[in-house]
Design an enzyme around this catalytic site. Structure first.
Site, short mmCIF file in Angstrom:
data_model
loop_
_atom_site.label_atom_id
_atom_site.label_comp_id
_atom_site.label_asym_id
_atom_site.label_seq_id
_atom_site.Cartn_x
_atom_site.Cartn_y
_atom_site.Cartn_z
N SER A 176 0.84 -1.20 0.00
CA SER A 176 0.00 0.00 0.00
C SER A 176 0.87 1.24 0.00
CB SER A 176 -0.88 0.02 1.25
OG SER A 176 -1.54 1.25 1.37
N TYR A 190 -1.57 -0.89 10.07
CA TYR A 190 -1.78 -1.25 8.66
C TYR A 190 -0.54 -0.89 7.84
CZ TYR A 190 -3.80 -1.13 3.94
OH TYR A 190 -4.04 -1.33 2.60
N1 LIG Z 1 -8.57 -0.44 -2.28
C1 LIG Z 1 -7.53 0.33 -2.05
O1 LIG Z 1 -7.58 1.56 -2.23
C2 LIG Z 1 -6.25 -0.26 -1.56
C3 LIG Z 1 -5.19 0.61 -1.27
C4 LIG Z 1 -3.99 0.09 -0.83
C5 LIG Z 1 -3.83 -1.28 -0.69
N2 LIG Z 1 -4.87 -2.10 -0.98
C6 LIG Z 1 -4.64 -3.55 -0.78
O2 LIG Z 1 -5.15 -4.27 -1.90
C7 LIG Z 1 -5.59 -5.57 -1.45
C8 LIG Z 1 -7.00 -5.83 -1.98
O3 LIG Z 1 -7.87 -4.89 -1.41
P1 LIG Z 1 -9.37 -4.59 -1.91
O4 LIG Z 1 -9.51 -3.13 -1.94
O5 LIG Z 1 -9.70 -5.41 -3.09
O6 LIG Z 1 -10.16 -5.10 -0.61
P2 LIG Z 1 -11.39 -6.12 -0.40
O7 LIG Z 1 -11.79 -5.93 1.02
O8 LIG Z 1 -12.42 -5.96 -1.47
O9 LIG Z 1 -10.72 -7.56 -0.59
C9 LIG Z 1 -9.96 -8.18 0.40
C10 LIG Z 1 -10.37 -9.64 0.51
O10 LIG Z 1 -9.48 -10.29 1.43
C11 LIG Z 1 -10.23 -11.31 2.07
N3 LIG Z 1 -9.59 -11.71 3.33
C12 LIG Z 1 -9.52 -11.01 4.50
N4 LIG Z 1 -8.89 -11.74 5.43
C13 LIG Z 1 -8.54 -12.92 4.86
C14 LIG Z 1 -7.89 -14.09 5.34
N5 LIG Z 1 -7.47 -14.19 6.61
N6 LIG Z 1 -7.70 -15.11 4.47
C15 LIG Z 1 -8.14 -15.03 3.19
N7 LIG Z 1 -8.79 -13.95 2.69
C16 LIG Z 1 -8.99 -12.91 3.52
C17 LIG Z 1 -11.59 -10.67 2.32
O11 LIG Z 1 -12.61 -11.64 2.55
C18 LIG Z 1 -11.80 -9.87 1.03
O12 LIG Z 1 -12.55 -10.62 0.08
C19 LIG Z 1 -5.48 -5.56 0.08
O13 LIG Z 1 -4.27 -6.17 0.46
C20 LIG Z 1 -5.41 -4.08 0.41
O14 LIG Z 1 -4.72 -3.84 1.62
C21 LIG Z 1 -6.08 -1.64 -1.40
#
Ligand SMILES: NC(=O)c1ccc[n+]([C@@H]2O[C@H](COP(=O)([O-])OP(=O)(O)OC[C@H]3O[C@@H](n4cnc5c(N)ncnc54)[C@H](O)[C@@H]3O)[C@@H](O)[C@H]2O)c1
Length: 270
Positions: free
Chosen positions: A162, A177
């Site tokens: 991130s 985080y």
């Molecule tokens: N959306 C953003 O702006 C953003 C920014 C920076 C980083 N990220 C990173 O991108 C990645 C994807 O994020 P997203 O926005 O698609 O979020 P999201 O919440 O839509 O998807 C995350 C998924 O991870 C699954 N998950 C959580 N704990 C788990 C576990 N213990 N085992 C297996 N699965 C698990 C959840 O059920 C969920 O489906 C994450 O790592 C997030 O930190 C996202």
């Protein structure tokens, strides 16, 4: 020296992941980066192993139907529940993937959780929850896949960290985080260095402000303030993150390992 084009001899309409077996974790929501990546990888010929803590028969069938509608053909897909906090779960998921497809070529780690709280409000429990999913979970699944990659002498890992890890805290996530995602960057670089001699690559993406459920906690005013500070003046789409995953998973990035790719609309240029 002759200046060859990168894919000399190949047509330009080839699929970037033809027959590649790609494991993607964090796919349960149709709005997620993991789902967008699964759909794009299918369009490029990949066979999929989709993992999520929340995976059920219903979610599996919704994911399959949605990808089929988007891409125009039903994906060759194995959907499994997997809690990446458990090394046993991760090993089992990779074993089942290999049983079904004979090998795995690529792992994309999109599972993650975010909590927004000030440093002094972070309890031991909250710290451990974030670290166990974002850092230890990513470590666990990378380790399970690497055992296979080492036997095969090939494999590609794409991890999601991130912007929070780069700028000192997130716009959404707290210090725990940010620290967990900093760990993901270091983990990815270590894997890249250790396994490069075996032809195994690992790279990490630092996204920011991608329109998924992770942004649902922001009020309209907060979102407007954040957007005004983004040079591209909008949030990112999950499909744009999927594009970065496709690049790093495919041979287009064949000479890249240990790299950090920024997908942040210009918020952090360094
Ligand atoms: N959306 C953003 O702006 C953003 C920014 C920076 C980083 N990220 C990173 O991108 C990645 C994807 O994020 P997203 O926005 O698609 O979020 P999201 O919440 O839509 O998807 C995350 C998924 O991870 C699954 N998950 C959580 N704990 C788990 C576990 N213990 N085992 C297996 N699965 C698990 C959840 O059920 C969920 O489906 C994450 O790592 C997030 O930190 C996202």
């Amino acid at each position: 020296m002759k200046n060859n084009p990168p894919n000399e001899g190949q047509p330009y309409n080839y699929r970037l992941l033809d027959d590649q077996v790609c494991v993607i974790v964090g796919v349960a929501s149709l709005r997620s980066i993991g789902y967008a990546t699964a759909a794009l990888f299918t369009a490029h010929g990949a066979r999929l192993v989709l993992l999520d803590l929340a995976m059920t028969h219903q979610i599996a069938s919704d994911l399959t139907a949605s990808i089929a509608a988007q891409v125009g053909h039903t994906p060759d897909v194995l959907c499994l529940p997997c809690d990446i906090r458990s090394a046993t779960d991760c090993d089992r998921a990779i074993e089942q993937a290999v049983l079904r497809f004979g090998r795995i070529d690529c792992l994309v780690n999109c599972a993650g959780i975010v909590r927004s709280e000030g440093m002094l409000s972070i309890t031991d429990e909250a710290y451990e929850t974030i670290m166990n999913v974002n850092l230890k979970g990513t470590f666990n699944l990378c380790k399970s896949a690497l055992k296979r990659f080492v036997d095969q002498r090939s494999g590609v890992i794409v991890n999601l960290a991130s912007l929070a890890a780069q700028r000192g805290g997130g716009l959404v996530g707290g210090a725990h985080y940010a620290a967990s995602k900093g760990g993901v960057i270091s983990l990815t670089r270590s894997i890249a260095r250790e396994f490069a001699p075996l032809g195994i690559r690992a790279n990490v993406i630092c996204p920011a402000m991608i329109e998924t459920s992770m942004l649902d906690g922001l009020s309209e005013d907060q979102l407007a303030a954040v957007i005004s500070a983004i040079p591209l003046k909008r949030v990112g789409k999950a499909s744009e993150l999927a594009g970065a995953c496709l690049f790093l998973a495919s041979d287009l990035s064949g000479f890249m390992t240990g790299a950090t790719l920024d997908v942040n609309g210009g918020m952090h240029i360094h």
